[in-house]
Design a protein around this motif. Sequence first.
Motif, short mmCIF file in Angstrom:
data_model
loop_
_atom_site.label_atom_id
_atom_site.label_comp_id
_atom_site.label_asym_id
_atom_site.label_seq_id
_atom_site.Cartn_x
_atom_site.Cartn_y
_atom_site.Cartn_z
N GLU A 116 0.91 -1.20 0.04
CA GLU A 116 0.04 0.08 -0.01
C GLU A 116 0.93 1.19 0.05
O GLU A 116 1.88 1.31 0.81
CB GLU A 116 -0.96 -0.03 1.18
CG GLU A 116 -2.01 1.18 1.50
CD GLU A 116 -2.67 1.15 2.72
OE1 GLU A 116 -3.67 1.65 2.52
OE2 GLU A 116 -2.22 1.13 3.67
N VAL A 117 0.43 2.08 -0.80
CA VAL A 117 1.12 3.60 -0.71
C VAL A 117 0.24 4.62 -0.35
O VAL A 117 -0.82 4.64 -0.97
CB VAL A 117 1.79 3.91 -2.29
CG1 VAL A 117 2.42 5.19 -2.35
CG2 VAL A 117 2.98 2.76 -2.69
N VAL A 118 0.67 5.21 0.71
CA VAL A 118 -0.25 6.27 1.13
C VAL A 118 0.50 7.66 1.01
O VAL A 118 1.75 7.66 1.48
CB VAL A 118 -0.55 6.30 2.75
CG1 VAL A 118 -1.33 7.30 3.30
CG2 VAL A 118 -1.10 4.52 3.15
N VAL A 119 -0.21 8.55 0.44
CA VAL A 119 0.47 9.86 0.10
C VAL A 119 -0.08 11.04 0.89
O VAL A 119 -1.33 10.87 1.25
CB VAL A 119 0.61 10.09 -1.48
CG1 VAL A 119 1.38 8.93 -2.04
CG2 VAL A 119 -0.86 10.29 -2.08
N PHE A 120 0.44 12.20 0.83
CA PHE A 120 -0.05 13.43 1.36
C PHE A 120 0.17 14.52 0.71
O PHE A 120 1.30 14.59 -0.02
CB PHE A 120 0.69 13.66 3.00
CG PHE A 120 0.59 12.27 3.77
CD1 PHE A 120 -0.50 12.41 5.02
CD2 PHE A 120 1.46 11.32 4.01
CE1 PHE A 120 -0.71 11.49 5.75
CE2 PHE A 120 1.25 10.52 4.70
CZ PHE A 120 0.28 10.50 5.53
N GLY A 121 -0.71 15.50 0.56
CA GLY A 121 -0.41 16.65 -0.26
C GLY A 121 -1.28 17.85 0.04
O GLY A 121 -2.38 17.81 0.86
N ASP A 122 -1.09 18.81 -0.68
CA ASP A 122 -1.76 20.20 -0.28
C ASP A 122 -2.04 21.01 -1.51
O ASP A 122 -2.85 21.71 -1.40
CB ASP A 122 -1.07 20.99 0.73
CG ASP A 122 0.32 21.47 0.23
OD1 ASP A 122 0.75 21.29 -0.76
OD2 ASP A 122 1.13 22.24 0.95
N GLY A 123 -1.32 20.84 -2.71
CA GLY A 123 -1.42 21.53 -3.80
C GLY A 123 -2.27 20.72 -4.93
O GLY A 123 -2.29 19.34 -5.08
N LYS A 124 -2.56 21.50 -5.85
CA LYS A 124 -3.01 20.85 -7.23
C LYS A 124 -2.00 20.00 -7.96
O LYS A 124 -2.50 19.28 -8.68
CB LYS A 124 -3.63 22.02 -7.91
CG LYS A 124 -4.80 22.65 -7.62
CD LYS A 124 -5.45 23.41 -8.78
CE LYS A 124 -4.82 24.73 -8.81
NZ LYS A 124 -5.64 25.74 -9.81
N ASN A 125 -0.67 20.43 -7.49
CA ASN A 125 0.31 19.48 -8.39
C ASN A 125 0.39 18.08 -7.71
O ASN A 125 1.04 17.38 -8.19
CB ASN A 125 1.80 20.27 -8.49
CG ASN A 125 2.32 20.40 -6.82
OD1 ASN A 125 1.46 20.42 -5.89
ND2 ASN A 125 3.61 20.45 -6.68
N ASP A 126 -0.41 17.91 -6.81
CA ASP A 126 -0.42 16.51 -6.11
C ASP A 126 -1.48 15.59 -6.65
O ASP A 126 -1.65 14.42 -6.11
CB ASP A 126 -0.42 16.50 -4.42
CG ASP A 126 0.57 17.38 -4.11
OD1 ASP A 126 1.81 17.15 -4.36
OD2 ASP A 126 0.57 17.95 -2.98
N ILE A 127 -2.43 16.11 -7.50
CA ILE A 127 -3.72 15.12 -7.89
C ILE A 127 -3.22 14.11 -8.87
O ILE A 127 -3.88 13.16 -8.24
CB ILE A 127 -4.53 16.16 -8.84
CG1 ILE A 127 -5.08 17.53 -7.93
CG2 ILE A 127 -5.42 15.30 -9.59
CD1 ILE A 127 -5.83 18.22 -8.72
N GLU A 128 -2.12 14.17 -9.64
CA GLU A 128 -2.03 12.88 -10.16
C GLU A 128 -1.17 11.94 -9.11
O GLU A 128 -1.63 10.66 -9.35
CB GLU A 128 -0.91 13.11 -11.61
CG GLU A 128 -1.44 13.91 -12.64
CD GLU A 128 -0.67 14.14 -13.83
OE1 GLU A 128 0.35 13.66 -13.67
OE2 GLU A 128 -0.77 15.06 -14.52
#
Length: 113
Positions: free
Chosen positions: A62-74
């Motif tokens: 499993e890969v869990v990711v974190f983000g805050d910006g539109k550049n993280d959508i993909e």
Amino acid sequence: FYLLLIDDYDKLKPLYDLFKEDYYTVFDQEMYSHDWWLEVMSPDASKANAIKYLKQKLQCDEVVVFGDGKNDIEMFEEADYSCAVENAAPELIKCADEVIHISVPQYINQRKK
């Protein structure tokens, strides 16, 4: 390679138009400072491609990711589970599996239990 340019919209837009066909580009207003950012990189050097590579190379369950910006959508679309921080861009929150209201390290520590 990775190139980051920060300036006014009018100065960066012509460069975005020049690079967008041949490179992976992200052109967006930074959500905290409100400066315009133009990110230019190899077509293979995206966060989503990094997730694909790591999943295959490390044989992750499993890969869990974190983000805050539109550049993280993909990246969110490629990951198994995605967490947006509460002050993330609305576009990212829409595609997140979860919105977290604590710090990322606190979330990780809670999830390990």
